[in-house]
Design a protein around this motif. Sequence first.
Motif, PDB file in Angstrom:
ATOM      1  N   UNK A 115      55.150  82.148  46.712  1.00  0.00           N
ATOM      2  CA  UNK A 115      55.957  81.096  47.334  1.00  0.00           C
ATOM      3  C   UNK A 115      55.165  79.813  47.609  1.00  0.00           C
ATOM      4  N   UNK A 116      53.867  79.931  47.854  1.00  0.00           N
ATOM      5  CA  UNK A 116      53.030  78.759  48.141  1.00  0.00           C
ATOM      6  C   UNK A 116      51.932  78.567  47.090  1.00  0.00           C
ATOM      7  N   UNK A 117      52.058  79.220  45.954  1.00  0.00           N
ATOM      8  CA  UNK A 117      51.026  79.154  44.910  1.00  0.00           C
ATOM      9  C   UNK A 117      50.816  77.729  44.406  1.00  0.00           C
ATOM     10  N   UNK A 118      51.879  76.944  44.341  1.00  0.00           N
ATOM     11  CA  UNK A 118      51.767  75.579  43.813  1.00  0.00           C
ATOM     12  C   UNK A 118      51.059  74.627  44.774  1.00  0.00           C
ATOM     13  N   UNK A 119      50.851  75.052  46.019  1.00  0.00           N
ATOM     14  CA  UNK A 119      50.145  74.189  46.973  1.00  0.00           C
ATOM     15  C   UNK A 119      48.852  74.824  47.475  1.00  0.00           C
ATOM     16  N   UNK A 120      48.311  75.740  46.698  1.00  0.00           N
ATOM     17  CA  UNK A 120      46.970  76.215  46.988  1.00  0.00           C
ATOM     18  C   UNK A 120      46.812  77.625  47.523  1.00  0.00           C
ATOM     19  N   UNK A 121      47.896  78.403  47.588  1.00  0.00           N
ATOM     20  CA  UNK A 121      47.780  79.768  48.090  1.00  0.00           C
ATOM     21  C   UNK A 121      48.314  80.745  47.039  1.00  0.00           C
ATOM     22  N   UNK A 122      47.415  81.269  46.192  1.00  0.00           N
ATOM     23  CA  UNK A 122      47.842  82.217  45.163  1.00  0.00           C
ATOM     24  C   UNK A 122      48.430  83.493  45.766  1.00  0.00           C
ATOM     25  N   UNK A 123      49.300  84.135  45.014  1.00  0.00           N
ATOM     26  CA  UNK A 123      49.979  85.346  45.475  1.00  0.00           C
ATOM     27  C   UNK A 123      49.020  86.422  46.001  1.00  0.00           C
ATOM     28  N   UNK A 124      47.914  86.713  45.307  1.00  0.00           N
ATOM     29  CA  UNK A 124      47.021  87.760  45.833  1.00  0.00           C
ATOM     30  C   UNK A 124      46.450  87.420  47.221  1.00  0.00           C
ATOM     31  N   UNK A 125      46.194  86.134  47.465  1.00  0.00           N
ATOM     32  CA  UNK A 125      45.667  85.740  48.784  1.00  0.00           C
ATOM     33  C   UNK A 125      46.722  85.903  49.870  1.00  0.00           C
ATOM     34  N   UNK A 126      47.968  85.543  49.571  1.00  0.00           N
ATOM     35  CA  UNK A 126      49.034  85.729  50.558  1.00  0.00           C
ATOM     36  C   UNK A 126      49.207  87.211  50.869  1.00  0.00           C
ATOM     37  N   UNK A 127      49.076  88.052  49.855  1.00  0.00           N
ATOM     38  CA  UNK A 127      49.188  89.487  50.071  1.00  0.00           C
ATOM     39  C   UNK A 127      48.072  89.989  50.999  1.00  0.00           C
ATOM     40  N   UNK A 128      46.861  89.496  50.805  1.00  0.00           N
ATOM     41  CA  UNK A 128      45.738  89.884  51.661  1.00  0.00           C
ATOM     42  C   UNK A 128      45.971  89.414  53.098  1.00  0.00           C
ATOM     43  N   UNK A 129      46.413  88.160  53.261  1.00  0.00           N
ATOM     44  CA  UNK A 129      46.668  87.614  54.600  1.00  0.00           C
ATOM     45  C   UNK A 129      47.743  88.443  55.321  1.00  0.00           C
ATOM     46  N   UNK A 130      48.831  88.743  54.616  1.00  0.00           N
ATOM     47  CA  UNK A 130      49.917  89.525  55.222  1.00  0.00           C
ATOM     48  C   UNK A 130      49.449  90.942  55.561  1.00  0.00           C
ATOM     49  N   UNK A 131      48.490  91.448  54.810  1.00  0.00           N
ATOM     50  CA  UNK A 131      47.999  92.799  55.035  1.00  0.00           C
ATOM     51  C   UNK A 131      46.993  92.923  56.171  1.00  0.00           C
TER      52      UNK A 131
END
Length: 166
Positions: A115-131
């Motif tokens: 959802x925020x990959x286009x502004x600097x937060x790739x999907x794998x990083x968001x998954x790590x943050x949420x985890x």
Amino acid sequence: MSEQDPVAGFAVAVVREEGKWRCTAMAGDALRELDAAITELRKIRSTGAAFGLLDVDDQFFLVVRPGPGGVQLFVSDAAAALDYDVAADALDLLRVDPPADDDDDEVWPEGALDILADIGLPAPELQVIAGEVDLYPDEQLQIIAQRCGFADEFNQLLDSLDSIAQ
């Protein structure tokens, strides 16, 4: 929790226009009703990124990003749908079945990881943050703000909301 009970937390509209970030507080009903959050975000006229970050009752967070093709959503904890209407509405919109009552001790994200990959937060990083279950949702959202480049604006708004609440 009745429809009228206020929900603790915060809802922030984030806009990037002409290379500058702007964070503004959203109305409190955005924490209760997903439609209220979406409607408020759709009213923002911007040529750049516009999305909402919601910390609901210090239990979970939502990222809401309306666009021309519909609404992208990310829920940090799908089990929150058992206790919060806004999470249940998000899962409904995502066409994901809510978890069984006995699954509420397990945390798993649901929705658009990119959802925020286009502004600097790739999907794998968001998954790590949420985890990161040891972090509160506001701390997770601060990490997201940092990674995307609007931490100063985000923290300034949260500080002003805290001073109003005191």
